[in-house]
Design a protein around this motif. Structure first.
Motif, mmCIF file in Angstrom:
data_model
loop_
_atom_site.group_PDB
_atom_site.id
_atom_site.type_symbol
_atom_site.label_atom_id
_atom_site.label_comp_id
_atom_site.label_asym_id
_atom_site.label_seq_id
_atom_site.Cartn_x
_atom_site.Cartn_y
_atom_site.Cartn_z
ATOM 1 N N GLU A 41 0.842 -1.192 0.000
ATOM 2 C CA GLU A 41 0.000 0.000 0.000
ATOM 3 C C GLU A 41 0.880 1.245 0.000
ATOM 4 N N ALA A 42 0.453 2.275 -0.715
ATOM 5 C CA ALA A 42 1.210 3.518 -0.751
ATOM 6 C C ALA A 42 1.287 4.122 0.643
ATOM 7 N N ASP A 43 2.489 4.523 1.058
ATOM 8 C CA ASP A 43 2.647 5.130 2.372
ATOM 9 C C ASP A 43 2.410 6.633 2.348
ATOM 10 N N GLY A 48 4.092 8.292 -2.696
ATOM 11 C CA GLY A 48 4.233 6.854 -2.497
ATOM 12 C C GLY A 48 3.769 6.061 -3.706
ATOM 13 N N GLN A 49 3.843 4.752 -3.594
ATOM 14 C CA GLN A 49 3.359 3.891 -4.666
ATOM 15 C C GLN A 49 2.688 2.659 -4.088
ATOM 16 N N ALA A 50 1.624 2.247 -4.752
ATOM 17 C CA ALA A 50 0.940 1.007 -4.404
ATOM 18 C C ALA A 50 1.323 -0.046 -5.433
ATOM 19 N N GLN A 63 1.981 4.873 -9.122
ATOM 20 C CA GLN A 63 2.908 5.865 -8.573
ATOM 21 C C GLN A 63 2.188 7.201 -8.380
ATOM 22 N N HIS A 64 2.267 7.751 -7.165
ATOM 23 C CA HIS A 64 1.639 9.049 -6.890
ATOM 24 C C HIS A 64 2.556 10.184 -7.349
ATOM 25 N N ASP A 77 -2.421 9.589 -9.309
ATOM 26 C CA ASP A 77 -1.514 8.454 -9.478
ATOM 27 C C ASP A 77 -1.554 7.983 -10.921
#
Length: 450
Positions: A41-43, A48-50, A63-64, A77
């Motif tokens: 999970e994106a932090d 972040g990225q999921a 990718q955010h 994202d």
């Protein structure tokens, strides 16, 4: 190509954005009918990225974009490449998702999703409809708890990686609670603690407000002596040990999984409430001892809730996961004469029951976690076939389940008949997200139109 969807939720914009920013939000919004697994999970919504697991070992990396991060108005994202398994997806499929939040008034927010992608609109519309229902209902559930005086708390949970635990921990985390997972392996991060079911550490529940105990070996399987022993041993003594520790710790609530198997495998057409006597069979024996093992916590002054769960509906696990491909292929049918009662509950309604057990002091003792409208097996078969637009013409003969489960397993699982009512939930005015079977299955399978 692209799509734009939106909906209004009865929550201030800052709170809605905060919900999206917490751990668990992606899990709560991911449609359960899609073959996607959350690997990471994106932090951060800023940068972040999921990472999502797809069939065939492929990965989708979301990718955010830090340049588009404007809380509480917007985050963005896009699909990206990060490792060999993600390269095919990133090269063959474009995806840019703009999440926007606009104020309608002080208490309402419009959530807007704009996606640029070649994926057909017919695939995306059901997904976003599901996401808006989940968001609306989750926020409403947390609002009810807050109005009752419930504050963010720290909740220890066993069985957090299972079907129910995954959904419940994501719901609680996205709602602002801290979930501490009690695990048997060495902890991998700060929200895990190592738990020895036979001898839990004295400080296991330090700084914990409540416990949700879900762990136990799967009941499904042939009822051999070894299987029966595993079912009982994984529940009774570990529950007693954990309840004793809860009594000795500063815990206010102990919520323990249980099952409608307490009422026996065949009670005819009698409506069963929490006041009904236990029934016959191996599962009734186990559940009675399982629930009794919670007694040390109650004696120690802890409020104990025992959640007697019916047949959980989710395409991610349980019976629906097994039946869905059969019915989709037109190979579904009733079991035997189809007259046996099925007391069921949707996974999200079950999450709400556990949540209510945590915050509603009026709930104590056994609570039937079942939908208000039980159905016979023949009706369940008809409704599921109707939802997936397939015939259900192949009844399963009575000897069929016995081949897989053994005679006792077939009697207590596949052919069990329990007409259970959620009497305690009705008494406290609990509202279900979906009361009817067809509405529930349509929501879970993305079939919200006929």
């Amino acid at each position: 190509m692209g799509i734009e969807c939106s909906d209004i939720v009865a929550t201030p914009r800052a709170e809605v954005f905060a919900w999206f920013a917490r751990r668990g939000a992606f899990t709560r919004l991911a449609p359960p009918w899609q073959p996607v697994t959350l690997l990471a999970e994106a932090d951060s919504l800023a940068s972040g990225q999921a990472v999502l697991g797809l069939p065939g070992g492929l990965r989708w990396v979301a990718q955010h974009d830090p340049t588009q991060y404007r809380p509480p108005e917007r985050f963005v994202d896009a699909v990206a490449a990060d490792g060999p398994a993600s390269i095919p997806v990133s090269r063959l499929l474009s995806w840019r998702h703009v999440h926007e939040f606009t104020e309608v008034d002080d208490t309402h927010t419009r959530v807007i999703d704009r996606v640029q992608t070649p994926i057909p609109e017919s695939v995306l519309r059901p997904m976003f409809a599901y996401r808006y229902r989940q968001l609306t209902n989750d926020l409403a559930a947390h609002r009810r708890a807050a109005e009752s005086g419930r504050q963010p708390s720290t909740i220890a949970m066993t069985g957090a990686s299972g079907l129910v635990g995954t959904a419940l921990s994501a719901f609680l985390s996205s709602g602002g609670h801290r979930v501490v997972r009690l695990v048997r392996h060495r902890p991998r991060h700060r929200d895990e603690r190592q738990w020895d079911p036979a001898d839990p550490a004295a400080d296991l529940l330090a700084d914990i407000d409540a416990v949700v105990h879900l762990a136990g070996a799967s009941i499904a399987g042939r009822f051999t002596a070894e299987h029966r022993r595993a079912v009982a041993d994984s529940r009774i003594e570990p529950t007693r040990r954990l309840a004793e520790l809860a009594a000795a710790s500063n815990i206010d609530t102990f919520v323990c999984a249980s099952a409608v198997g307490y009422y026996g495998y065949d009670r005819g057409d009698h409506t069963l409430t929490e006041q009904s006597e236990r029934g016959d069979g191996f599962l009734a024996d186990v559940v009675e001892q399982w629930e009794a093992a919670c007694a040390p916590a109650a004696v120690g002054g802890v409020r104990v809730v025992r959640v007697r769960t019916g047949i959980v509906q989710s395409p991610r696990g349980g019976t629906l996961r097994l039946l869905r491909p059969l019915f989709t292929a037109g190979l579904g049918g009733r079991i035997g004469d189809g007259r046996q009662w099925l007391s069921w509950i949707g996974i999200d309604d079950l999450v709400d029951v556990y949540h209510r057990a945590l915050w509603d002091d009026a709930l104590e003792g056994p609570v039937n976690a079942v939908a208000p409208q039980p159905v016979r097996n023949s009706e369940y078969t008809r409704v599921l076939a109707h939802v997936v637009h397939r015939p259900a013409l192949l009844p399963v003969p009575s000897f069929g389940p016995a081949v897989l489960l053994g005679k006792q397993g077939a009697r207590e699982l596949a052919e069990a008949s329990q007409r259970v009512a959620p009497a305690r939930l009705t008494e406290v005015g609990h509202a279900f997200r979906t009361e009817g079977l067809e509405e529930t299955l349509r929501h879970l399978l993305g079939r919200t139109t006929s």
